[in-house]
Design an enzyme around this catalytic site. Structure first.
Site, PDB file in Angstrom:
ATOM      1  N   CYS A   1      -3.334   2.983  -5.593  1.00 52.26           N
ATOM      2  CA  CYS A   1      -2.690   3.867  -4.621  1.00 52.26           C
ATOM      3  C   CYS A   1      -1.263   4.226  -5.016  1.00 52.26           C
ATOM      4  O   CYS A   1      -0.791   5.327  -4.732  1.00 52.26           O
ATOM      5  CB  CYS A   1      -2.727   3.252  -3.227  1.00 52.26           C
ATOM      6  SG  CYS A   1      -1.928   1.641  -3.101  1.00 52.26           S
TER       7      CYS A   1
ATOM      8  N   HIS B   1       0.878  -1.167   0.000  1.00 56.61           N
ATOM      9  CA  HIS B   1       0.000   0.000   0.000  1.00 56.61           C
ATOM     10  C   HIS B   1       0.915   1.216   0.000  1.00 56.61           C
ATOM     11  O   HIS B   1       1.999   1.191   0.587  1.00 56.61           O
ATOM     12  CB  HIS B   1      -0.905  -0.003   1.239  1.00 56.61           C
ATOM     13  CG  HIS B   1      -1.872   1.140   1.257  1.00 56.61           C
ATOM     14  ND1 HIS B   1      -2.795   1.358   0.265  1.00 56.61           N
ATOM     15  CD2 HIS B   1      -2.052   2.152   2.155  1.00 56.61           C
ATOM     16  CE1 HIS B   1      -3.508   2.437   0.544  1.00 56.61           C
ATOM     17  NE2 HIS B   1      -3.070   2.941   1.683  1.00 56.61           N
TER      18      HIS B   1
ATOM     19  N   HIS C   1      -3.622   9.160   1.380  1.00 56.25           N
ATOM     20  CA  HIS C   1      -3.621   7.905   0.633  1.00 56.25           C
ATOM     21  C   HIS C   1      -5.015   7.608   0.113  1.00 56.25           C
ATOM     22  O   HIS C   1      -5.982   8.264   0.486  1.00 56.25           O
ATOM     23  CB  HIS C   1      -3.115   6.756   1.519  1.00 56.25           C
ATOM     24  CG  HIS C   1      -4.049   6.406   2.638  1.00 56.25           C
ATOM     25  ND1 HIS C   1      -4.680   5.186   2.719  1.00 56.25           N
ATOM     26  CD2 HIS C   1      -4.471   7.104   3.717  1.00 56.25           C
ATOM     27  CE1 HIS C   1      -5.443   5.150   3.804  1.00 56.25           C
ATOM     28  NE2 HIS C   1      -5.328   6.309   4.428  1.00 56.25           N
TER      29      HIS C   1
END
EC number: 2.3.1.-
Length: 153
Positions: free
Chosen positions: A113, A23, A35
């Site tokens: 992301c 991530h 994010h």
């Protein structure tokens, strides 16, 4: 005794090591990151974030790095600084802060992301995470191709 993790600098890319994927977030200062998260995700969800692969929308969130990482390890990884000139930190942070709270399109292969944070830092949306997996597919398998003149990685 393990060495302490150095404090990220504003504009740094943060790579968070989830159990089955990475991530990515962008550090904006004072312990906070911006994010992409699925609309239903709560801070510190950790492995539950894998559910993001099942949705086509994400929310831009500003949360404490400590909460976003949860129990997962993380590191500063400005891995494309040798290829692209990072935008000024003030510009990166301004762009990130302006997006907080917005719902954006999310696609695992082209708008994830990692694409998001690279776009903020360098002005170039790219994800090596996805490209690595595509490249690892046997030659007999159909490969992903950019659509509508999208970026080529």
């Amino acid at each position: 005794m393990r060495a302490p993790i150095p404090e990220p600098k504003p504009g740094d890319l943060i790579e968070i090591f989830r159990p089955f994927y990475r991530h990515w977030a962008i550090y904006v200062g004072d312990g906070y990151v911006v994010h992409l998260a699925p609309p239903s995700e709560v801070a510190g969800a950790g492995a539950a974030s894998i559910m993001s692969a099942l949705t086509d929308k994400a929310i831009v969130k500003k949360e404490l790095l400590y909460d976003v990482a949860g129990r997962d390890k993380y590191q500063v990884n400005n891995k494309h600084d040798d290829k692209y000139t990072p935008l000024p930190a003030s510009k990166i942070i301004q762009r990130a802060e302006e997006l907080v709270g917005q719902e954006v399109l999310y696609k695992l292969t082209s708008e994830n992301c990692e694409h998001f944070v690279n776009e903020l830092r360098y002005g170039v949306p790219r994800s090596d995470q996805f490209c690595f997996r595509v490249a690892a597919v046997p030659d007999t398998t159909r490969r992903a191709e950019p659509v509508d003149g999208g970026p080529r990685w």
